[in-house]
Design a protein around this motif. Structure first.
Motif, short mmCIF file in Angstrom:
data_model
loop_
_atom_site.label_atom_id
_atom_site.label_comp_id
_atom_site.label_asym_id
_atom_site.label_seq_id
_atom_site.Cartn_x
_atom_site.Cartn_y
_atom_site.Cartn_z
N ASN A 188 -39.27 19.28 58.76
CA ASN A 188 -39.18 17.92 59.29
C ASN A 188 -38.74 17.95 60.76
OD1 ASN A 188 -39.61 16.64 56.66
ND2 ASN A 188 -37.58 17.42 56.17
N ASN A 197 -38.13 15.99 64.41
CA ASN A 197 -37.90 14.68 65.01
C ASN A 197 -38.01 14.76 66.53
OD1 ASN A 197 -34.84 15.78 64.58
ND2 ASN A 197 -34.92 14.48 66.40
N VAL A 229 -31.58 10.15 63.54
CA VAL A 229 -31.05 11.38 62.95
C VAL A 229 -29.59 11.60 63.30
CG1 VAL A 229 -31.27 13.89 62.93
CG2 VAL A 229 -33.31 12.46 62.86
N TRP A 256 -33.39 17.93 59.56
CA TRP A 256 -34.29 17.66 60.67
C TRP A 256 -34.21 18.77 61.72
CZ3 TRP A 256 -37.88 13.97 60.40
CH2 TRP A 256 -37.70 12.95 59.47
#
Length: 266
Positions: free
Chosen positions: A3, A5, A57, A229
């Motif tokens: 993942n 970001n 986040v 993340w």
């Protein structure tokens, strides 16, 4: 699938800050980070996150002009007041991770010490945990941020040992500058890592533009089942969208074809 970001302090800087949320979403990102939201009303940021279906986040507690206050001697009250502000923003932005920056002592404006740092971190971890928020620290290279207190893992280790609830941001770029082995640091601190950030060396540009072994970094994180993340905290070598091709291999799919066919290789 890993993942990734966007980091709006580094990416999409071709656009005004409030336009970067849309740009990140159109490029295929589902989450963003940036160090300080306090220049805007929380409702402004919250509305942009909702409009573009983005998750926040992590961000930093108020840091003043000294890149943090956690280790700042005789400024405990200022540090603690900042935590209340950070919690207000975190609750309104739906964010559950706050970075407690230690501060820099490169000028006479701030002195730092280990006892103050540990005391403030203990207070912050308990205070933020009561709000459902995880506290984070990060080792930041003095080459990038001269005078930063938490500039090596020898300083971080006793703090992490003393406060089990404290999480770690592991920036592979900073870890390489500090230890010469970003992947080794990632493996060594895996159990404490709550967030990963990436940039290549030299230049602090996109993974694949330098000499760091990001194929191994990402393969390792994938193999151990890392579900957190990975923040793209790098300075784009070219326009942000034109340099996002490296992400295709790792599962980030653009929504609108903005990504260039020019892909960086590992």
């Amino acid at each position: 699938m890993l993942n990734f970001n966007a980091h709006l302090g580094f990416q999409f800087t071709e656009k005004p800050f409030l336009k970067r949320f849309e740009a990140a979403a159109l490029a295929g990102f589902r989450a963003v980070e940036f160090p300080t939201p306090y220049d805007y009303e929380a409702s402004v940021i919250s509305d942009l996150l909702k409009e573009h279906q983005l998750k926040m986040v992590q961000f930093a507690a108020p840091m003043g002009l000294t890149k943090g206050l956690a280790a700042a001697t005789s400024r405990d009250s200022e540090f603690r007041a900042g935590l209340a502000t950070a919690v207000d923003y975190a609750n309104r932005l739906g964010c559950t991770h706050i970075h407690l920056m230690s501060g820099t002592n490169i000028t006479n404006e701030l002195s730092t010490d280990s006892q103050t740092y540990l005391r403030n971190l203990r207070y912050a971890v308990d205070y933020l945990a009561d709000q459902g928020i995880t506290s984070l620290i990060e080792v930041i290279s003095a080459k990038e941020m001269p005078g930063y207190y938490l500039c090596n893992f020898d300083l971080a280790s006793p703090v992490l040992d003393a406060i089990p609830e404290l999480g770690l941001i592991l920036d592979v770029y900073h870890a390489h500058l500090v230890t010469g082995d970003g992947l080794g640091a990632l493996k060594a601190w895996l159990d404490r890592i709550q967030h990963v950030q990436v940039a290549d060396w030299p230049g602090r540009h996109e993974p694949g533009t330098g000499h760091l072994a990001f194929a191994e970094v990402f393969s390792f994180l994938d193999a151990v089942g890392y579900e957190g993340w990975i923040g793209c905290e790098y300075r784009p070598l070219i326009a942000t969208n034109e340099g996002l091709g490296w992400l295709n291999k790792w599962g980030v799919i653009p929504k609108s074809g903005l990504r260039s066919s020019k892909e960086n290789s590992f």
